[in-house]
Design a protein around this motif. Structure first.
Motif, PDB file in Angstrom:
ATOM      1  N   ASN A  12    -136.051  53.740   2.964  1.00  0.00           N
ATOM      2  CA  ASN A  12    -136.811  53.094   4.045  1.00  0.00           C
ATOM      3  C   ASN A  12    -136.388  53.491   5.451  1.00  0.00           C
ATOM      4  N   ALA A  13    -135.589  54.537   5.616  1.00  0.00           N
ATOM      5  CA  ALA A  13    -135.232  54.980   6.960  1.00  0.00           C
ATOM      6  C   ALA A  13    -136.461  55.553   7.657  1.00  0.00           C
ATOM      7  N   LEU A  14    -136.416  55.598   8.994  1.00  0.00           N
ATOM      8  CA  LEU A  14    -137.536  56.146   9.760  1.00  0.00           C
ATOM      9  C   LEU A  14    -137.790  57.602   9.396  1.00  0.00           C
ATOM     10  N   ILE A  15    -139.071  58.012   9.305  1.00  0.00           N
ATOM     11  CA  ILE A  15    -140.266  57.201   9.303  1.00  0.00           C
ATOM     12  C   ILE A  15    -140.743  57.152   7.858  1.00  0.00           C
ATOM     13  N   THR A  16    -140.772  55.993   7.244  1.00  0.00           N
ATOM     14  CA  THR A  16    -141.220  55.835   5.863  1.00  0.00           C
ATOM     15  C   THR A  16    -142.485  54.997   5.852  1.00  0.00           C
ATOM     16  N   LEU A  60    -132.499  46.571  10.935  1.00  0.00           N
ATOM     17  CA  LEU A  60    -131.460  47.359  10.259  1.00  0.00           C
ATOM     18  C   LEU A  60    -131.540  47.226   8.741  1.00  0.00           C
ATOM     19  N   ALA A  61    -132.662  46.713   8.239  1.00  0.00           N
ATOM     20  CA  ALA A  61    -132.837  46.584   6.794  1.00  0.00           C
ATOM     21  C   ALA A  61    -132.717  47.922   6.058  1.00  0.00           C
ATOM     22  N   PRO A  62    -133.155  49.075   6.634  1.00  0.00           N
ATOM     23  CA  PRO A  62    -132.957  50.347   5.926  1.00  0.00           C
ATOM     24  C   PRO A  62    -131.499  50.645   5.591  1.00  0.00           C
ATOM     25  N   MET A  63    -130.575  50.129   6.407  1.00  0.00           N
ATOM     26  CA  MET A  63    -129.161  50.336   6.115  1.00  0.00           C
ATOM     27  C   MET A  63    -128.773  49.588   4.843  1.00  0.00           C
ATOM     28  N   VAL A  64    -129.322  48.390   4.685  1.00  0.00           N
ATOM     29  CA  VAL A  64    -129.078  47.623   3.465  1.00  0.00           C
ATOM     30  C   VAL A  64    -129.617  48.379   2.255  1.00  0.00           C
ATOM     31  N   SER A  65    -130.854  48.892   2.382  1.00  0.00           N
ATOM     32  CA  SER A  65    -131.468  49.622   1.271  1.00  0.00           C
ATOM     33  C   SER A  65    -130.667  50.863   0.913  1.00  0.00           C
ATOM     34  N   TYR A  66    -130.259  51.611   1.924  1.00  0.00           N
ATOM     35  CA  TYR A  66    -129.542  52.859   1.666  1.00  0.00           C
ATOM     36  C   TYR A  66    -128.248  52.604   0.903  1.00  0.00           C
ATOM     37  N   ILE A  67    -127.471  51.627   1.344  1.00  0.00           N
ATOM     38  CA  ILE A  67    -126.179  51.357   0.701  1.00  0.00           C
ATOM     39  C   ILE A  67    -126.383  50.720  -0.671  1.00  0.00           C
ATOM     40  N   ALA A  68    -127.326  49.784  -0.771  1.00  0.00           N
ATOM     41  CA  ALA A  68    -127.522  49.050  -2.019  1.00  0.00           C
ATOM     42  C   ALA A  68    -128.057  49.932  -3.137  1.00  0.00           C
ATOM     43  N   PHE A  86    -123.527  56.795  -2.119  1.00  0.00           N
ATOM     44  CA  PHE A  86    -122.603  56.007  -1.293  1.00  0.00           C
ATOM     45  C   PHE A  86    -122.968  54.541  -1.437  1.00  0.00           C
ATOM     46  N   GLY A  87    -121.994  53.736  -1.825  1.00  0.00           N
ATOM     47  CA  GLY A  87    -122.219  52.299  -1.868  1.00  0.00           C
ATOM     48  C   GLY A  87    -122.814  51.816  -3.181  1.00  0.00           C
ATOM     49  N   ASN A  88    -123.101  50.509  -3.226  1.00  0.00           N
ATOM     50  CA  ASN A  88    -123.700  49.875  -4.388  1.00  0.00           C
ATOM     51  C   ASN A  88    -124.382  48.594  -3.934  1.00  0.00           C
ATOM     52  N   LEU A  89    -124.957  47.883  -4.862  1.00  0.00           N
ATOM     53  CA  LEU A  89    -125.708  46.680  -4.507  1.00  0.00           C
ATOM     54  C   LEU A  89    -124.844  45.670  -3.770  1.00  0.00           C
ATOM     55  N   PHE A  90    -123.630  45.444  -4.273  1.00  0.00           N
ATOM     56  CA  PHE A  90    -122.756  44.454  -3.640  1.00  0.00           C
ATOM     57  C   PHE A  90    -122.408  44.850  -2.207  1.00  0.00           C
ATOM     58  N   SER A  91    -122.019  46.106  -2.001  1.00  0.00           N
ATOM     59  CA  SER A  91    -121.643  46.535  -0.649  1.00  0.00           C
ATOM     60  C   SER A  91    -122.844  46.525   0.283  1.00  0.00           C
ATOM     61  N   THR A 120    -120.735  57.651   7.501  1.00  0.00           N
ATOM     62  CA  THR A 120    -120.660  59.102   7.306  1.00  0.00           C
ATOM     63  C   THR A 120    -119.219  59.545   7.030  1.00  0.00           C
ATOM     64  N   ALA A 121    -118.272  58.943   7.752  1.00  0.00           N
ATOM     65  CA  ALA A 121    -116.858  59.285   7.543  1.00  0.00           C
ATOM     66  C   ALA A 121    -116.389  58.895   6.148  1.00  0.00           C
ATOM     67  N   LEU A 122    -117.041  57.877   5.561  1.00  0.00           N
ATOM     68  CA  LEU A 122    -116.666  57.424   4.228  1.00  0.00           C
ATOM     69  C   LEU A 122    -117.404  58.173   3.124  1.00  0.00           C
ATOM     70  N   GLY A 123    -118.257  59.128   3.535  1.00  0.00           N
ATOM     71  CA  GLY A 123    -118.920  59.949   2.521  1.00  0.00           C
ATOM     72  C   GLY A 123    -120.417  59.805   2.436  1.00  0.00           C
ATOM     73  N   ALA A 124    -121.023  58.938   3.240  1.00  0.00           N
ATOM     74  CA  ALA A 124    -122.474  58.773   3.215  1.00  0.00           C
ATOM     75  C   ALA A 124    -123.152  59.972   3.880  1.00  0.00           C
ATOM     76  N   ASP A 125    -124.389  60.224   3.484  1.00  0.00           N
ATOM     77  CA  ASP A 125    -125.143  61.327   4.078  1.00  0.00           C
ATOM     78  C   ASP A 125    -126.595  60.900   4.286  1.00  0.00           C
ATOM     79  N   PRO A 126    -126.814  59.878   5.133  1.00  0.00           N
ATOM     80  CA  PRO A 126    -128.202  59.422   5.371  1.00  0.00           C
ATOM     81  C   PRO A 126    -128.986  60.475   6.137  1.00  0.00           C
ATOM     82  N   THR A 127    -130.263  60.583   5.800  1.00  0.00           N
ATOM     83  CA  THR A 127    -131.120  61.562   6.465  1.00  0.00           C
ATOM     84  C   THR A 127    -132.398  60.894   6.947  1.00  0.00           C
TER      85      THR A 127
END
Length: 446
Positions: free
Chosen positions: A42-46, A134-142, A147-152, A199-206
């Protein structure tokens, strides 16, 4: 409640959105599309219309509107102009970025903040809803995209919701009411911290680019009819003579729009409905004349303009800024074909108070600058802030406001002292501010 009919309006809006979705797609396609929506970053532009089909996109918007109305009701929020803003933004951004699942952790975080301060959630409900930018951040990590999981994802959403109220209160002051999308600016600042850490922890959002085309005739006809309906409702269905409603609208046009400007409390429902309809038609005309596309993101921009027609925007202060973005688009980019620029010409109206307070020429300047700045502010946060235009508008407002005050007005710029949350806690009628909203530095220099 004084403006309790807003609930019926929200239910009507949800019903219309759901009906449009059912007419355009069948129940099975909607169900499948909703699954695709909640399982996407769901990051811009979706654009949900392009991603999952118009039926699922409008059904998602209908569900989110119902959630919004229920939260207003259950929290005991005193409905006012900001409530219409919340409904407009939640409906609009539910067509491209927010869904009925990824908003909940942020809402929970703000509820916990209210509990920690032993204050009613109603005081923060509007900020909480808008913070779902900032809901896309929740979606990306969950969704565990490497990178990440549902809990994080849930934990990060809660942290965002907990932080946003005090951050918004501060950013409101430094912008001096010149950026109506204050929460968007605050979300941008927070994303500038979170995304580099991720990103420093290993995420690669695009960044994403899903952009639907081919719906101009259908959506243009529906939205145009709705806008005309708002104008007629304001004139004839608000228990005031048509001449009185129109006179109220003309008085509304004389305001600067500087935040906070609750037009519902200042002028009543009739003039606000007229303003919503006229502003919606202006935005629609701008977009179509520039050869733009009507889809999820641009409909979201038009819904946002109409929502903020109850809280600062009117024809006199949005047209100069939109004209400035248009001029900048042709000057710097050679045209307005870019989806980002099409969104900019709608969401740039966040800076309407600059035109309303300082004059149309400064509004054009702000829009001109916005056409360039907004194209660079999304990349550092990887599209995680849905209110990217609000972030850009905040940066421009912070620079332009003291510059104009010092050079053109020959006065000392100061940070305004209004309480950000005060406007959310009242529904009683309010007198309009003096024309062009007398500021503290002007009183100081007089």
């Amino acid at each position: 409640m004084r403006y309790g009919k807003i609930y019926y309006g929200a239910l009507g809006l949800a019903a219309v959105l759901l009906l449009i979705g059912l007419v355009m797609d069948g129940p099975l396609a909607i169900w499948t599309g909703l699954g695709k929506i909640v399982m996407t970053e769901n990051a811009l532009i979706t654009d949900y219309i392009q991603l999952a089909g118009p039926g699922a996109a409008f059904a998602n918007a209908a569900i989110v509107v119902l959630i919004t109305a229920a939260l207003y009701r259950l929290s005991g929020d005193p409905l006012n102009g900001s409530s219409l803003v919340g409904l407009g933004l939640m409906a609009g951004f539910s067509l491209f970025g927010k869904n009925f699942l990824n908003i909940w952790p942020i809402l929970l975080g703000t509820w916990l903040y209210a509990r920690s301060r032993k204050e009613p959630f109603a005081k923060y409900i509007s900020v909480s809803l808008l913070a779902t930018a900032l809901a896309p951040m929740v979606s990306y990590i969950a969704l565990d995209n490497g990178f990440g999981n549902l809990f994080s994802g849930i934990v990060v959403g809660i942290v965002i919701g907990f932080i946003m109220p005090p951050l918004c209160a501060y950013t409101f002051r430094i912008q001096n009411g010149m950026n109506l999308y204050n929460v968007g600016f605050a979300c941008g600042l927070l994303a500038m911290l979170f995304v580099p850490v991720m990103t420093a922890l290993g995420a690669d959002p695009t960044l994403n680019y899903h952009w639907a085309e081919g719906y101009n005739v259908l959506f243009g006809g529906l939205l145009g009819a709705a806008c005309v309906g708002f104008v007629l409702a304001g004139l004839f269905l608000c228990h005031r003579p048509p001449w009185a409603a129109w006179a109220g609208y003309r008085r509304l046009l004389k305001t600067s729009g500087r935040a906070p400007s609750d037009y519902l409390r200042m002028f009543g429902m009739g003039p606000v409905l007229i303003n919503m309809g006229i502003n919606g038609l202006i935005g629609l005309a701008f977009l179509l004349l520039l050869g733009g596309d009507l889809n999820g993101p641009t409909l979201g921009g038009l819904f946002t303009i109409m929502g903020f027609s109850a809280f600062g925007k009117h024809a006199g202060n949005i047209i100069p800024v939109m004209a400035g973005v248009t001029a900048g688009g042709f000057f710097f980019q050679g045209g307005m074909e870019s989806g980002s620029l099409q969104l900019a010409v709608l969401f740039c109206t966040a800076m309407a108070p600059i035109a309303g307070y300082f004059g149309w020429q400064y509004g054009v300047l702000a829009g001109f600058l916005h056409s360039v700045v907004v194209l660079s502010t999304g990349s550092p946060v990887a599209g995680m802030n849905l209110y990217n235009n609000g972030f850009s508008a905040g940066l421009i407002a912070i620079v332009l406001y003291p510059t104009i005050i010092a050079i053109a007005r020959h006065r000392k710029a100061v940070i305004q002292e209004e309480d950000y949350f005060d406007t959310f806690e009242h529904d009683e009628p309010q007198l309009p501010a003096p024309k062009h909203g007398e500021l503290s530095e002007e009183r100081e220099g007089s």
